[in-house]
Design a protein around this motif. Sequence first.
Motif, PDB file in Angstrom:
ATOM      1  N   ARG A  52     125.926 -14.605  30.664  1.00 21.79           N
ATOM      2  CA  ARG A  52     126.524 -15.931  30.487  1.00 21.79           C
ATOM      3  C   ARG A  52     127.334 -16.018  29.193  1.00 21.79           C
ATOM      4  N   PHE A  53     126.845 -15.407  28.112  1.00 23.43           N
ATOM      5  CA  PHE A  53     127.601 -15.427  26.859  1.00 23.43           C
ATOM      6  C   PHE A  53     128.924 -14.679  27.004  1.00 23.43           C
ATOM      7  N   SER A  54     128.908 -13.568  27.753  1.00 22.97           N
ATOM      8  CA  SER A  54     130.154 -12.818  27.945  1.00 22.97           C
ATOM      9  C   SER A  54     131.168 -13.621  28.758  1.00 22.97           C
ATOM     10  N   GLU A  55     130.697 -14.566  29.588  1.00 24.61           N
ATOM     11  CA  GLU A  55     131.599 -15.461  30.317  1.00 24.61           C
ATOM     12  C   GLU A  55     132.087 -16.604  29.432  1.00 24.61           C
ATOM     13  N   TRP A  56     131.197 -17.153  28.623  1.00 24.73           N
ATOM     14  CA  TRP A  56     131.523 -18.344  27.842  1.00 24.73           C
ATOM     15  C   TRP A  56     132.384 -18.033  26.625  1.00 24.73           C
ATOM     16  N   ILE A  57     132.205 -16.877  26.007  1.00 20.34           N
ATOM     17  CA  ILE A  57     132.914 -16.570  24.753  1.00 20.34           C
ATOM     18  C   ILE A  57     134.433 -16.617  24.926  1.00 20.34           C
ATOM     19  N   PRO A  58     135.033 -16.013  25.985  1.00 21.85           N
ATOM     20  CA  PRO A  58     136.488 -16.157  26.156  1.00 21.85           C
ATOM     21  C   PRO A  58     136.923 -17.616  26.314  1.00 21.85           C
ATOM     22  N   GLN A  59     136.071 -18.442  26.928  1.00 20.53           N
ATOM     23  CA  GLN A  59     136.409 -19.861  27.077  1.00 20.53           C
ATOM     24  C   GLN A  59     136.338 -20.582  25.732  1.00 20.53           C
ATOM     25  N   TRP A  60     135.364 -20.209  24.906  1.00 21.08           N
ATOM     26  CA  TRP A  60     135.199 -20.867  23.622  1.00 21.08           C
ATOM     27  C   TRP A  60     136.268 -20.426  22.613  1.00 21.08           C
ATOM     28  N   THR A  61     136.594 -19.128  22.618  1.00 21.66           N
ATOM     29  CA  THR A  61     137.481 -18.579  21.586  1.00 21.66           C
ATOM     30  C   THR A  61     138.916 -18.434  22.052  1.00 21.66           C
ATOM     31  N   GLY A  62     139.128 -18.347  23.366  1.00 22.87           N
ATOM     32  CA  GLY A  62     140.466 -18.107  23.889  1.00 22.87           C
ATOM     33  C   GLY A  62     140.868 -16.649  23.846  1.00 22.87           C
ATOM     34  N   ILE A  63     139.994 -15.775  23.326  1.00 20.74           N
ATOM     35  CA  ILE A  63     140.273 -14.335  23.266  1.00 20.74           C
ATOM     36  C   ILE A  63     139.757 -13.694  24.538  1.00 20.74           C
ATOM     37  N   GLN A  64     140.610 -12.948  25.217  1.00 20.14           N
ATOM     38  CA  GLN A  64     140.253 -12.403  26.522  1.00 20.14           C
ATOM     39  C   GLN A  64     139.816 -10.938  26.478  1.00 20.14           C
ATOM     40  N   GLY A  65     139.769 -10.321  25.318  1.00 19.66           N
ATOM     41  CA  GLY A  65     139.401  -8.911  25.229  1.00 19.66           C
ATOM     42  C   GLY A  65     137.972  -8.671  25.673  1.00 19.66           C
ATOM     43  N   LEU A  66     137.770  -7.704  26.571  1.00 18.81           N
ATOM     44  CA  LEU A  66     136.437  -7.418  27.102  1.00 18.81           C
ATOM     45  C   LEU A  66     135.514  -6.903  26.013  1.00 18.81           C
ATOM     46  N   ALA A  67     136.005  -6.000  25.168  1.00 18.63           N
ATOM     47  CA  ALA A  67     135.170  -5.413  24.121  1.00 18.63           C
ATOM     48  C   ALA A  67     134.694  -6.477  23.141  1.00 18.63           C
ATOM     49  N   PHE A  68     135.618  -7.345  22.709  1.00 21.67           N
ATOM     50  CA  PHE A  68     135.251  -8.410  21.771  1.00 21.67           C
ATOM     51  C   PHE A  68     134.194  -9.320  22.376  1.00 21.67           C
ATOM     52  N   ALA A  69     134.397  -9.728  23.631  1.00 19.90           N
ATOM     53  CA  ALA A  69     133.448 -10.632  24.292  1.00 19.90           C
ATOM     54  C   ALA A  69     132.081  -9.978  24.427  1.00 19.90           C
ATOM     55  N   ASN A  70     132.040  -8.692  24.787  1.00 20.54           N
ATOM     56  CA  ASN A  70     130.767  -8.007  24.975  1.00 20.54           C
ATOM     57  C   ASN A  70     130.024  -7.824  23.653  1.00 20.54           C
ATOM     58  N   ILE A  71     130.748  -7.463  22.592  1.00 21.47           N
ATOM     59  CA  ILE A  71     130.095  -7.272  21.294  1.00 21.47           C
ATOM     60  C   ILE A  71     129.506  -8.582  20.790  1.00 21.47           C
ATOM     61  N   LEU A  72     130.301  -9.643  20.858  1.00 20.13           N
ATOM     62  CA  LEU A  72     129.811 -10.940  20.390  1.00 20.13           C
ATOM     63  C   LEU A  72     128.693 -11.460  21.285  1.00 20.13           C
ATOM     64  N   ALA A  73     128.816 -11.223  22.591  1.00 18.15           N
ATOM     65  CA  ALA A  73     127.763 -11.647  23.517  1.00 18.15           C
ATOM     66  C   ALA A  73     126.465 -10.904  23.243  1.00 18.15           C
ATOM     67  N   PHE A  74     126.561  -9.605  22.933  1.00 19.28           N
ATOM     68  CA  PHE A  74     125.359  -8.819  22.633  1.00 19.28           C
ATOM     69  C   PHE A  74     124.686  -9.337  21.365  1.00 19.28           C
ATOM     70  N   ILE A  75     125.488  -9.662  20.336  1.00 17.07           N
ATOM     71  CA  ILE A  75     124.928 -10.186  19.092  1.00 17.07           C
ATOM     72  C   ILE A  75     124.229 -11.521  19.339  1.00 17.07           C
ATOM     73  N   MET A  76     124.879 -12.387  20.111  1.00 15.71           N
ATOM     74  CA  MET A  76     124.297 -13.702  20.380  1.00 15.71           C
ATOM     75  C   MET A  76     123.053 -13.587  21.255  1.00 15.71           C
ATOM     76  N   ALA A  77     123.115 -12.706  22.266  1.00 11.46           N
ATOM     77  CA  ALA A  77     121.947 -12.513  23.124  1.00 11.46           C
ATOM     78  C   ALA A  77     120.791 -11.907  22.330  1.00 11.46           C
ATOM     79  N   GLY A  78     121.112 -10.973  21.419  1.00 12.49           N
ATOM     80  CA  GLY A  78     120.078 -10.406  20.554  1.00 12.49           C
ATOM     81  C   GLY A  78     119.441 -11.472  19.680  1.00 12.49           C
ATOM     82  N   ALA A  79     120.261 -12.382  19.134  1.00 17.40           N
ATOM     83  CA  ALA A  79     119.731 -13.480  18.327  1.00 17.40           C
ATOM     84  C   ALA A  79     118.813 -14.378  19.155  1.00 17.40           C
ATOM     85  N   VAL A  80     119.190 -14.602  20.421  1.00 19.94           N
ATOM     86  CA  VAL A  80     118.351 -15.408  21.312  1.00 19.94           C
ATOM     87  C   VAL A  80     117.011 -14.722  21.549  1.00 19.94           C
TER      88      VAL A  80
END
Length: 309
Positions: A52-80
Amino acid sequence: MAFFLETLFGGLMAGMRYSLVALGFVLIYKASGVFNFAQGAMVLFGALAMARFSEWIPQWTGIQGLAFANILAFIMAGAVMFLVAWLIERLVLRHLVNQEGATLLMATLGIAYFLEGLGQTLFGSNIYKIDIGMPKDPVFIFEKVFAGGILINQEDLIAAVIAAALVATLSIFFQKTSTGRALRAVADDHQAAQSIGIPLNRIWFIVWCVAGVVALVAGMIWGSKLGVQFSLTTVALRALPVVILGGLTSVPGAILGGLIIGVGEKLSEVYLGPFVGGGIEIWFAYVLALGFLLFRPQGLFGEKIIDRV
């Protein structure tokens, strides 16, 4: 020979995925001495958070890069997952220090149902996909050695390498660090560990955090292959024979047990399945685990418990 090796490699790669899930069981058991029935729910919760974070991050940031979304999603999911570990220790385990093993076991069952319901509430109950950029097309290797080569699934190979690296890292952590030795001491005797100054609450928090990260990685790998859905909790059932085979207290046992189960399933299905109508891969691991429970219940590397009276 090429077909045998192809089946063997497939079994080894599947075995590493099993080992990764089994590792979560071993981590909690080593720290608390109780079998964690919430591990499957943790795998699902981590996979849902990542998807879900990998889906939401491009919507929140407007950045469509897969690598960026996955890295940030992993960090956020790890924090969760860290937050979940902190809440489990703070609200549940802290109040169950020095309780009977059956009490802790029931607590993990309650945690499992709570995480399943919370995951559905926070992230939804649809089927989601995780795209972490792993190639899914198979490739041929050793074409010069065998006619036609050996077919290998790239996604399975990369997943096996990730699982192996994580398992090796945690094995070193348990064997070589003071925290790892403290974890083993807590598992042996809670009261004795406290009497020599080991903070039980901090140790439980650390091990649940580590188990949460392991569950997150396992959820990513299995979610990428099967899709993120609530049946993902049953992946933990595939790891039960692995921990029985390798031993509930052994990280190397989780590795070897997973490899044996993975290879055994594939080879038995291919070579024995035609004689019995197939389906061996479904029950092979559980029959093998039953045999170990009858003749060597502590597993290959588990510690044999001797009570002196």
